[in-house]
Design an enzyme around this catalytic site. Structure first.
Site, PDB file in Angstrom:
ATOM      1  N   ASN A 200       0.777  -1.244   0.000  1.00  0.00           N
ATOM      2  CA  ASN A 200       0.000   0.000   0.000  1.00  0.00           C
ATOM      3  C   ASN A 200       0.810   1.297   0.000  1.00  0.00           C
ATOM      4  O   ASN A 200       0.356   2.281  -0.544  1.00  0.00           O
ATOM      5  CB  ASN A 200      -1.069  -0.005   1.107  1.00  0.00           C
ATOM      6  CG  ASN A 200      -0.472  -0.110   2.468  1.00  0.00           C
ATOM      7  OD1 ASN A 200       0.544  -0.759   2.651  1.00  0.00           O
ATOM      8  ND2 ASN A 200      -1.084   0.531   3.435  1.00  0.00           N
TER       9      ASN A 200
ATOM     10  N   GLU B 279       3.882  -4.761  12.244  1.00  0.00           N
ATOM     11  CA  GLU B 279       2.969  -3.622  12.016  1.00  0.00           C
ATOM     12  C   GLU B 279       1.794  -4.190  11.238  1.00  0.00           C
ATOM     13  O   GLU B 279       1.927  -4.499  10.051  1.00  0.00           O
ATOM     14  CB  GLU B 279       3.672  -2.534  11.186  1.00  0.00           C
ATOM     15  CG  GLU B 279       4.947  -1.995  11.802  1.00  0.00           C
ATOM     16  CD  GLU B 279       4.692  -0.997  12.921  1.00  0.00           C
ATOM     17  OE1 GLU B 279       3.515  -0.656  13.153  1.00  0.00           O
ATOM     18  OE2 GLU B 279       5.658  -0.579  13.560  1.00  0.00           O
TER      19      GLU B 279
ATOM     20  N   CYS C 270      -3.486   1.145   6.760  1.00  0.00           N
ATOM     21  CA  CYS C 270      -3.675   0.425   8.035  1.00  0.00           C
ATOM     22  C   CYS C 270      -4.338   1.315   9.074  1.00  0.00           C
ATOM     23  O   CYS C 270      -5.064   0.843   9.922  1.00  0.00           O
ATOM     24  CB  CYS C 270      -2.329  -0.068   8.547  1.00  0.00           C
ATOM     25  SG  CYS C 270      -1.122   1.254   8.684  1.00  0.00           S
TER      26      CYS C 270
ATOM     27  N   GLU D 247       8.118   1.303  15.262  1.00  0.00           N
ATOM     28  CA  GLU D 247       9.055   1.814  14.270  1.00  0.00           C
ATOM     29  C   GLU D 247       9.162   3.322  14.471  1.00  0.00           C
ATOM     30  O   GLU D 247       8.365   3.910  15.186  1.00  0.00           O
ATOM     31  CB  GLU D 247       8.548   1.543  12.856  1.00  0.00           C
ATOM     32  CG  GLU D 247       8.647   0.086  12.455  1.00  0.00           C
ATOM     33  CD  GLU D 247       8.457  -0.127  10.958  1.00  0.00           C
ATOM     34  OE1 GLU D 247       7.643   0.578  10.346  1.00  0.00           O
ATOM     35  OE2 GLU D 247       9.124  -1.030  10.421  1.00  0.00           O
TER      36      GLU D 247
HETATM   37  P1  NAD Z   1       0.032  -9.473   3.559  1.00  0.00           P
HETATM   38  O1  NAD Z   1       0.169  -9.877   4.986  1.00  0.00           O
HETATM   39  O2  NAD Z   1      -0.705 -10.360   2.648  1.00  0.00           O
HETATM   40  O3  NAD Z   1       1.469  -9.265   2.886  1.00  0.00           O
HETATM   41  C1  NAD Z   1       2.457  -8.430   3.440  1.00  0.00           C
HETATM   42  C2  NAD Z   1       3.817  -8.945   3.017  1.00  0.00           C
HETATM   43  O4  NAD Z   1       4.014 -10.241   3.610  1.00  0.00           O
HETATM   44  C3  NAD Z   1       3.984  -9.140   1.510  1.00  0.00           C
HETATM   45  O5  NAD Z   1       5.318  -8.848   1.135  1.00  0.00           O
HETATM   46  C4  NAD Z   1       3.711 -10.619   1.343  1.00  0.00           C
HETATM   47  O6  NAD Z   1       4.281 -11.163   0.172  1.00  0.00           O
HETATM   48  C5  NAD Z   1       4.353 -11.186   2.607  1.00  0.00           C
HETATM   49  N1  NAD Z   1       3.849 -12.497   3.034  1.00  0.00           N
HETATM   50  C6  NAD Z   1       2.632 -13.049   2.774  1.00  0.00           C
HETATM   51  N2  NAD Z   1       2.567 -14.292   3.311  1.00  0.00           N
HETATM   52  C7  NAD Z   1       3.746 -14.508   3.936  1.00  0.00           C
HETATM   53  C8  NAD Z   1       4.278 -15.597   4.692  1.00  0.00           C
HETATM   54  N3  NAD Z   1       3.572 -16.728   4.891  1.00  0.00           N
HETATM   55  N4  NAD Z   1       5.516 -15.485   5.218  1.00  0.00           N
HETATM   56  C9  NAD Z   1       6.234 -14.346   5.038  1.00  0.00           C
HETATM   57  N5  NAD Z   1       5.794 -13.287   4.310  1.00  0.00           N
HETATM   58  C10 NAD Z   1       4.554 -13.366   3.768  1.00  0.00           C
HETATM   59  O7  NAD Z   1      -0.583  -8.007   3.579  1.00  0.00           O
HETATM   60  P2  NAD Z   1      -0.981  -7.105   2.336  1.00  0.00           P
HETATM   61  O8  NAD Z   1      -2.267  -7.597   1.783  1.00  0.00           O
HETATM   62  O9  NAD Z   1       0.187  -6.976   1.407  1.00  0.00           O
HETATM   63  O10 NAD Z   1      -1.174  -5.695   3.047  1.00  0.00           O
HETATM   64  C11 NAD Z   1      -2.342  -5.312   3.666  1.00  0.00           C
HETATM   65  C12 NAD Z   1      -2.243  -5.464   5.172  1.00  0.00           C
HETATM   66  O11 NAD Z   1      -1.113  -4.746   5.664  1.00  0.00           O
HETATM   67  C13 NAD Z   1      -3.435  -4.858   5.880  1.00  0.00           C
HETATM   68  O12 NAD Z   1      -3.881  -5.723   6.882  1.00  0.00           O
HETATM   69  C14 NAD Z   1      -2.878  -3.587   6.499  1.00  0.00           C
HETATM   70  O13 NAD Z   1      -3.562  -3.131   7.622  1.00  0.00           O
HETATM   71  C15 NAD Z   1      -1.491  -3.991   6.817  1.00  0.00           C
HETATM   72  N6  NAD Z   1      -0.624  -2.804   6.956  1.00  0.00           N
HETATM   73  C16 NAD Z   1      -0.200  -2.449   8.220  1.00  0.00           C
HETATM   74  C17 NAD Z   1       0.572  -1.312   8.387  1.00  0.00           C
HETATM   75  C18 NAD Z   1       1.050  -0.896   9.750  1.00  0.00           C
HETATM   76  O14 NAD Z   1       2.016  -0.127   9.820  1.00  0.00           O
HETATM   77  N7  NAD Z   1       0.437  -1.332  10.846  1.00  0.00           N
HETATM   78  C19 NAD Z   1       0.925  -0.539   7.281  1.00  0.00           C
HETATM   79  C20 NAD Z   1       0.483  -0.924   6.027  1.00  0.00           C
HETATM   80  C21 NAD Z   1      -0.296  -2.077   5.882  1.00  0.00           C
END
Ligand code: NAD
Length: 491
Positions: free
Chosen positions: A153, A251, A285, A463
């Protein structure tokens, strides 16, 4: 198309094609491919991490004095600024955010490197009060190879937020961007190289999270994972980390409450609530996705909010005037649509939006209109689950106690907003609401100097802030004997 040829990844100090499957990165505003990639393979992962470990041990990066490493990080910030416009345009193509937002993300990435450079050269270890014939110190050491796993995002900003402090701390970094938004991580690796970060110290491994992200997390040479993404993935990473006894920072997701009290400045509150949920198409998020409005002003506030939502300029991310671009992908838009349908099945009325926008400019991209749902209970699934799209659930509240209870009734606790002219009430509510960040009479403002993170299912660790560097270091206590006499057993 940025390039018809597959883009090389940065693997183990070389720019080369990954040995995994080929795939295209698509422009969410049109669905057209903008870049072709070959994902990293499991062998690439092992090679990159092994080489990063060697670079950590042999390149001298960890041994450089803080102001010397800082000088390199300042150069990274400068190079990002020199290339700001092409980077912002590339980021727009990679994830479809409006150009005004991607410019801000690029500026934030440069600011992050500058901040951590300054933090590094001014960071102090501590001399602790001695309780015997010795001088006691608490110092910090780099960890080795650390991994940064990021979502799609806000790629360049979230990647800089991990890369800058991890490098400042003296580590090697393996960066795993989201499969569908790999371009900014590759740019950052190229810029680090130009700035003088030693070869092999930074690798970028694009590919599927469940394969590449999982293998990176399990690798024995990876000493820490800094993860941003969904809560389910965060739990999976935490389980692997528990077995390795490895620190992680997570996060994760949110369903943040925004609270509008009856004495709020309504002009500011309407704007703030619209910005809080609909900027970045709600793919944020910290999106203020649960709105609580004091019952006496609920009707008027919702009318003004709906009018504002209908007037938002949804469209071409390349236009300077666009406020809301498309969603990231066709499948993500389907998820959002499923949530709106779920809301309706739970009893929601669609106050505004709830559909794809119509018109030829929207035909190919993954657009969705700003949507406000009313009539739900805070316990409804639509009120409780993260939608990660432009969908706001609006609820009236009756008194402060009821408000706090509902606001805190969530598995998430990432952020919250309070709108009130009464500073004592705003203070009380700001302290009572459980969240990593609370905005009072503002929303979604960020400062790299202020710690950020979530409580409960929204994550672990913080962070940003000067202390952000210590996340990527191990703490060590040093005792320097000043004894005139030998230790007791020697006498
Ligand atoms: P996601 O968890 O699907 O993916 C995030 C990252 O993790 C990607 O690089 C993905 O390839 C990797 N990943 C997926 N499965 C994995 C595994 N089994 N082992 C290791 N890595 C793996 O999330 P998304 O759909 O890319 O992003 C959306 C989510 O991120 C939302 O829930 C949002 O709230 C959260 N987010 C949180 C913050 C924060 O700072 N709190 C900021 C931005 C987004």
């Amino acid at each position: 198309m940025i390039s018809a040829e597959p883009l090389p990844l940065s693997i183990a100090g070389q720019w080369r094609l990954g040995a995994g499957d080929a795939y295209d990165s698509l422009y969410p505003a049109t669905g057209e491919p903008i870049a072709r990639l070959r994902a990293a393979s499991l062998d690439d992962v092992d090679e990159a991490i092994t080489r990063a470990h060697q670079a950590f041990r042999d390149s001298g990066w960890a041994q450089r004095l803080p102001h010397e490493r800082a000088a390199v990080l300042y150069r990274v910030a400068q190079l990002i600024r020199e290339q700001a416009e092409p980077l912002a345009q590339k980021q727009r193509l990679d994830n479809g955010k409006p150009i005004s937002e991607t410019r801000a993300l690029v500026a934030s990435a440069a600011g992050t490197f500058q901040f951590f450079a300054a933090a590094l050269e001014t960071l102090q270890d501590t001399l602790t009060p001695a309780r015997g014939p010795y001088v006691t110190m608490s110092v910090h050491e780099p960890m080795g190879v650390v991994a940064a796993i990021t979502p799609w995002n806000s790629p360049i900003a979230s990647e800089a937020q991990k890369l800058a402090p991890a490098l400042a701390a003296g580590n090697a970094v393996v960066l795993k961007p989201a499969e569908i938004t790999p371009l900014m991580a590759l740019e950052l690796a190229r810029i680090c190289e130009q700035a003088g970060v030693p070869p092999g110290l930074v690798s970028v491994l694009a590919g599927k999270g469940a394969v590449i992200g999982d293998a990176i997390t399990r690798h024995p040479l990876v000493k820490r994972v800094s993860f941003t993404g969904g809560t389910a993935t965060g739990r999976h990473i935490a389980r692997i980390a528990a077995d390795k006894m490895m620190p992680v920072s997570l996060e994760l997701g949110g369903k943040s409450p925004t609270m509008v009290l009856e004495d709020a400045d309504l002009d500011h509150a309407v704007n703030g609530v619209l910005f809080g949920i609909f900027s970045s198409s709600g793919e944020s998020c910290i999106a203020g996705s649960r709105l609580f409005v004091a019952r006496p002003i609920y009707g008027e506030f919702l009318s003004r909010l709906s009018e504002g939502a209908n007037a938002l300029r949804v469209g071409d991310p390349a236009s300077e005037r666009t406020q809301m671009g498309p969603l990231i992908s066709a499948s993500h838009r389907q998820n959002v649509e499923r949530y709106v349908a779920l809301g309706v099945s739970e009893g929601a009325r669609i106050r505004t939006g709830g559909a794809r926008p119509r018109g030829p400019e929207f035909d190919r991209g993954y657009f969705y209109t700003p949507t406000i749902l009313e009539g739900l209970d805070n316990r409804a699934r639509t009120s409780q689950e993260e939608i990660f799209g432009p969908v706001l659930v609006a609820l009236p509240f009756d008194d402060e106690r009821d408000l706090i209870e509902q606001a805190n009734d969530s598995v998430y606790a990432l952020a919250a907003g309070v709108w009130s002219r009464d500073f004592k009430r705003a203070w009380r509510i700001g302290r009572a609401v459980q969240a990593g960040t609370v905005w009072i009479n503002t929303y979604k403002q960020f400062s790299i100097s202020t710690p950020f993170g979530g409580w409960r299912d929204s994550g672990l660790g913080r962070e940003k802030g000067r202390e952000g560097i210590f996340q990527y270091m191990e703490q060590k206590s040093l005792y320097w004997g000043t004894n005139e006499q030998p230790l007791p057993w020697a006498t």
